[in-house]
Design a protein around this motif. Structure first.
Motif, PDB file in Angstrom:
ATOM      1  N   ALA A  60       0.862  -1.063   0.029  1.00  0.00           N
ATOM      2  CA  ALA A  60      -0.057  -0.065   0.009  1.00  0.00           C
ATOM      3  C   ALA A  60       0.809   1.125  -0.001  1.00  0.00           C
ATOM      4  O   ALA A  60       2.243   1.177   0.411  1.00  0.00           O
ATOM      5  CB  ALA A  60      -0.966   0.227   1.310  1.00  0.00           C
ATOM      6  N   GLU A  61       0.260   2.391  -0.315  1.00  0.00           N
ATOM      7  CA  GLU A  61       0.985   3.394  -0.283  1.00  0.00           C
ATOM      8  C   GLU A  61       0.391   4.596   0.913  1.00  0.00           C
ATOM      9  O   GLU A  61      -0.599   4.561   1.249  1.00  0.00           O
ATOM     10  CB  GLU A  61       0.725   4.581  -1.465  1.00  0.00           C
ATOM     11  CG  GLU A  61       1.276   5.867  -1.542  1.00  0.00           C
ATOM     12  CD  GLU A  61       1.037   6.558  -2.723  1.00  0.00           C
ATOM     13  OE1 GLU A  61       1.304   7.866  -2.728  1.00  0.00           O
ATOM     14  OE2 GLU A  61       0.598   6.227  -3.830  1.00  0.00           O
ATOM     15  N   HIS A  62       1.637   4.823   1.832  1.00  0.00           N
ATOM     16  CA  HIS A  62       1.162   5.469   3.042  1.00  0.00           C
ATOM     17  C   HIS A  62       1.730   6.650   2.843  1.00  0.00           C
ATOM     18  O   HIS A  62       2.577   7.469   2.511  1.00  0.00           O
ATOM     19  CB  HIS A  62       2.118   4.464   4.188  1.00  0.00           C
ATOM     20  CG  HIS A  62       1.800   3.385   4.359  1.00  0.00           C
ATOM     21  ND1 HIS A  62       0.674   2.870   5.454  1.00  0.00           N
ATOM     22  CD2 HIS A  62       1.936   2.347   3.827  1.00  0.00           C
ATOM     23  CE1 HIS A  62       0.746   1.594   5.321  1.00  0.00           C
ATOM     24  NE2 HIS A  62       1.293   1.225   4.545  1.00  0.00           N
ATOM     25  N   VAL A  63       0.725   7.745   3.419  1.00  0.00           N
ATOM     26  CA  VAL A  63       0.954   9.226   3.549  1.00  0.00           C
ATOM     27  C   VAL A  63       0.651   9.690   4.922  1.00  0.00           C
ATOM     28  O   VAL A  63      -0.379   9.170   5.475  1.00  0.00           O
ATOM     29  CB  VAL A  63      -0.083   9.841   2.573  1.00  0.00           C
ATOM     30  CG1 VAL A  63       0.177  11.377   2.840  1.00  0.00           C
ATOM     31  CG2 VAL A  63       0.456   9.483   1.035  1.00  0.00           C
ATOM     32  N   LEU A  64       1.466  10.453   5.657  1.00  0.00           N
ATOM     33  CA  LEU A  64       1.217  11.182   6.735  1.00  0.00           C
ATOM     34  C   LEU A  64       0.825  12.748   6.501  1.00  0.00           C
ATOM     35  O   LEU A  64       1.646  13.304   5.888  1.00  0.00           O
ATOM     36  CB  LEU A  64       2.411  10.969   7.568  1.00  0.00           C
ATOM     37  CG  LEU A  64       2.155  11.321   9.313  1.00  0.00           C
ATOM     38  CD1 LEU A  64       0.941  10.688   9.737  1.00  0.00           C
ATOM     39  CD2 LEU A  64       3.505  11.151  10.024  1.00  0.00           C
ATOM     40  N   ALA A  65      -0.366  12.921   6.777  1.00  0.00           N
ATOM     41  CA  ALA A  65      -0.804  14.318   6.664  1.00  0.00           C
ATOM     42  C   ALA A  65      -1.006  14.942   7.987  1.00  0.00           C
ATOM     43  O   ALA A  65      -1.751  14.632   8.685  1.00  0.00           O
ATOM     44  CB  ALA A  65      -2.015  14.267   5.840  1.00  0.00           C
ATOM     45  N   LEU A  66       0.029  16.021   8.156  1.00  0.00           N
ATOM     46  CA  LEU A  66      -0.095  16.423   9.358  1.00  0.00           C
ATOM     47  C   LEU A  66      -1.124  17.660   9.384  1.00  0.00           C
ATOM     48  O   LEU A  66      -1.191  18.503   8.544  1.00  0.00           O
ATOM     49  CB  LEU A  66       1.477  17.212   9.637  1.00  0.00           C
ATOM     50  CG  LEU A  66       2.656  16.117   9.767  1.00  0.00           C
ATOM     51  CD1 LEU A  66       3.734  16.812  10.136  1.00  0.00           C
ATOM     52  CD2 LEU A  66       2.216  15.125  10.703  1.00  0.00           C
ATOM     53  N   THR A  67      -1.546  17.856  10.484  1.00  0.00           N
ATOM     54  CA  THR A  67      -2.637  18.854  10.758  1.00  0.00           C
ATOM     55  C   THR A  67      -2.482  20.031  11.729  1.00  0.00           C
ATOM     56  O   THR A  67      -2.534  21.241  11.319  1.00  0.00           O
ATOM     57  CB  THR A  67      -4.241  18.222  11.007  1.00  0.00           C
ATOM     58  OG1 THR A  67      -3.820  17.789  12.266  1.00  0.00           O
ATOM     59  CG2 THR A  67      -4.412  17.561   9.742  1.00  0.00           C
ATOM     60  N   MET A  68      -1.593  19.637  12.846  1.00  0.00           N
ATOM     61  CA  MET A  68      -1.402  20.578  13.894  1.00  0.00           C
ATOM     62  C   MET A  68      -0.158  20.342  14.780  1.00  0.00           C
ATOM     63  O   MET A  68       0.194  19.338  15.061  1.00  0.00           O
ATOM     64  CB  MET A  68      -2.762  20.930  14.869  1.00  0.00           C
ATOM     65  CG  MET A  68      -2.700  22.188  15.730  1.00  0.00           C
ATOM     66  SD  MET A  68      -3.998  22.411  16.721  1.00  0.00           S
ATOM     67  CE  MET A  68      -5.190  22.573  15.488  1.00  0.00           C
ATOM     68  N   GLN A 106       2.793  32.207  20.048  1.00  0.00           N
ATOM     69  CA  GLN A 106       2.543  31.263  18.891  1.00  0.00           C
ATOM     70  C   GLN A 106       2.646  29.963  19.588  1.00  0.00           C
ATOM     71  O   GLN A 106       3.152  28.995  19.398  1.00  0.00           O
ATOM     72  CB  GLN A 106       3.436  31.165  17.724  1.00  0.00           C
ATOM     73  CG  GLN A 106       2.908  30.496  16.684  1.00  0.00           C
ATOM     74  CD  GLN A 106       3.435  30.571  15.337  1.00  0.00           C
ATOM     75  OE1 GLN A 106       4.325  31.251  15.185  1.00  0.00           O
ATOM     76  NE2 GLN A 106       2.912  29.673  14.384  1.00  0.00           N
ATOM     77  N   PRO A 107       1.465  29.642  20.517  1.00  0.00           N
ATOM     78  CA  PRO A 107       1.241  28.139  21.053  1.00  0.00           C
ATOM     79  C   PRO A 107       0.886  27.131  20.127  1.00  0.00           C
ATOM     80  O   PRO A 107       0.949  25.843  20.549  1.00  0.00           O
ATOM     81  CB  PRO A 107       0.251  28.664  22.339  1.00  0.00           C
ATOM     82  CG  PRO A 107      -0.633  29.429  21.752  1.00  0.00           C
ATOM     83  CD  PRO A 107       0.198  30.500  20.795  1.00  0.00           C
ATOM     84  N   MET A 108       0.500  27.490  18.876  1.00  0.00           N
ATOM     85  CA  MET A 108      -0.137  26.610  18.143  1.00  0.00           C
ATOM     86  C   MET A 108       0.297  26.841  16.639  1.00  0.00           C
ATOM     87  O   MET A 108       0.144  28.023  16.206  1.00  0.00           O
ATOM     88  CB  MET A 108      -1.203  25.870  18.183  1.00  0.00           C
ATOM     89  CG  MET A 108      -2.529  26.923  17.977  1.00  0.00           C
ATOM     90  SD  MET A 108      -4.153  26.330  18.075  1.00  0.00           S
ATOM     91  CE  MET A 108      -4.473  26.092  16.551  1.00  0.00           C
ATOM     92  N   LEU A 109       0.081  25.779  15.742  1.00  0.00           N
ATOM     93  CA  LEU A 109       0.579  26.141  14.453  1.00  0.00           C
ATOM     94  C   LEU A 109      -0.140  25.047  13.407  1.00  0.00           C
ATOM     95  O   LEU A 109      -0.290  23.898  13.620  1.00  0.00           O
ATOM     96  CB  LEU A 109       2.008  25.852  13.817  1.00  0.00           C
ATOM     97  CG  LEU A 109       2.522  26.037  12.361  1.00  0.00           C
ATOM     98  CD1 LEU A 109       2.202  27.583  12.101  1.00  0.00           C
ATOM     99  CD2 LEU A 109       3.818  25.653  12.063  1.00  0.00           C
ATOM    100  N   SER A 110      -1.091  25.538  12.606  1.00  0.00           N
ATOM    101  CA  SER A 110      -1.989  24.659  11.594  1.00  0.00           C
ATOM    102  C   SER A 110      -1.037  24.479  10.455  1.00  0.00           C
ATOM    103  O   SER A 110      -0.452  25.294   9.728  1.00  0.00           O
ATOM    104  CB  SER A 110      -3.223  25.498  11.362  1.00  0.00           C
ATOM    105  OG  SER A 110      -3.972  24.467  10.623  1.00  0.00           O
ATOM    106  N   LEU A 111      -1.028  23.087  10.111  1.00  0.00           N
ATOM    107  CA  LEU A 111      -0.047  22.790   9.021  1.00  0.00           C
ATOM    108  C   LEU A 111      -0.751  22.509   7.656  1.00  0.00           C
ATOM    109  O   LEU A 111      -0.418  21.919   6.585  1.00  0.00           O
ATOM    110  CB  LEU A 111       0.716  21.529   9.345  1.00  0.00           C
ATOM    111  CG  LEU A 111       1.940  22.046  10.221  1.00  0.00           C
ATOM    112  CD1 LEU A 111       2.549  20.636  10.546  1.00  0.00           C
ATOM    113  CD2 LEU A 111       2.645  22.867   9.743  1.00  0.00           C
ATOM    114  N   ASP A 112      -2.397  22.270   8.030  1.00  0.00           N
ATOM    115  CA  ASP A 112      -3.374  22.204   6.687  1.00  0.00           C
ATOM    116  C   ASP A 112      -3.106  20.973   5.654  1.00  0.00           C
ATOM    117  O   ASP A 112      -2.675  21.032   4.707  1.00  0.00           O
ATOM    118  CB  ASP A 112      -3.221  23.418   5.901  1.00  0.00           C
ATOM    119  CG  ASP A 112      -4.432  23.439   4.952  1.00  0.00           C
ATOM    120  OD1 ASP A 112      -5.509  22.862   5.055  1.00  0.00           O
ATOM    121  OD2 ASP A 112      -4.374  24.139   3.810  1.00  0.00           O
ATOM    122  N   ASP A 113      -3.008  19.848   6.570  1.00  0.00           N
ATOM    123  CA  ASP A 113      -2.622  18.352   5.797  1.00  0.00           C
ATOM    124  C   ASP A 113      -1.386  18.576   4.996  1.00  0.00           C
ATOM    125  O   ASP A 113      -1.068  18.181   3.760  1.00  0.00           O
ATOM    126  CB  ASP A 113      -3.794  18.060   4.684  1.00  0.00           C
ATOM    127  CG  ASP A 113      -5.078  17.835   5.543  1.00  0.00           C
ATOM    128  OD1 ASP A 113      -4.884  17.431   6.630  1.00  0.00           O
ATOM    129  OD2 ASP A 113      -6.114  17.515   4.890  1.00  0.00           O
TER     130      ASP A 113
END
Length: 177
Positions: A60-68, A106-113
């Motif tokens: 299978a093809e694996h992708v890690l999509a980071l959100t935050m 800046q306590p958090m950061l959104s990476l938008d997938d």
């Protein structure tokens, strides 16, 4: 205008055949399934790195999509630099800082997938955290197993397709006066 409408209808007709599993009698690619699972890890002074990897035997093809990325309870007001170590297009290992988090500004950061191919290592380059990293682990699997029923069904549909007569152009009519 009529030509563009005809082209659009031809495209839609072809698209319908693709969804049905065939394109003009040619077998379309095998069905694809996609699964998505929640991913999360925490970096801190005690756990400065985390590696996300998958089994190499997996087709299978694996992708890690980071959100935050975010600082969690117990974080100090200091710079927390998070670095990602992955492979570039030449398969060379490369380390890139993706976040500089500080509790007061800046306590958090959104990476938008933000998508990465495993294996991926996350490092807390500076600071003591704790920093929580969240995202989705997406698994795309191509199912190449075709049962005998499906094959005989496809052969029957091929016979039906060849039995159909082609569409002939309209005949010109001479106008009566």
């Amino acid at each position: 205008m009529a030509a563009s409408a005809a082209a659009a209808l031809a495209f839609l007709s072809q698209e319908t055949r693709v969804r049905a599993g065939r394109v003009g009698g040619v077998r379309a690619p095998a069905p694809v399934t996609m699964d998505s699972f929640f991913f999360g890890c925490e970096l801190s002074g005690h756990t400065r790195s985390f590696t996300f990897k998958v089994e190499e035997e997996d087709d299978a093809e694996h992708v890690l999509a980071l959100t935050m990325l975010c600082l969690t309870e117990g974080a100090k007001d200091e710079c927390n630099v998070v670095e990602v170590v992955a492979r570039n297009h030449d398969q060379q290992e490369i380390a890139v800082p993706v976040a500089n988090l500080k509790l007061s500004c800046q306590p958090m950061l959104s990476l938008d997938d933000f998508q990465l191919q495993p294996p991926v290592t996350f490092r807390l380059k500076s600071g003591s955290g704790p920093v929580r990293i969240t995202g989705r682990h997406q698994i795309v699997t191509v199912n190449n197993d075709v049962s005998e029923e499906e094959e005989s069904e496809e052969e029957g549909s091929e016979e039906e397709e060849t039995a159909l007569c082609p569409i002939l152009p309209a005949k010109k009519q001479r106008g009566k006066l």
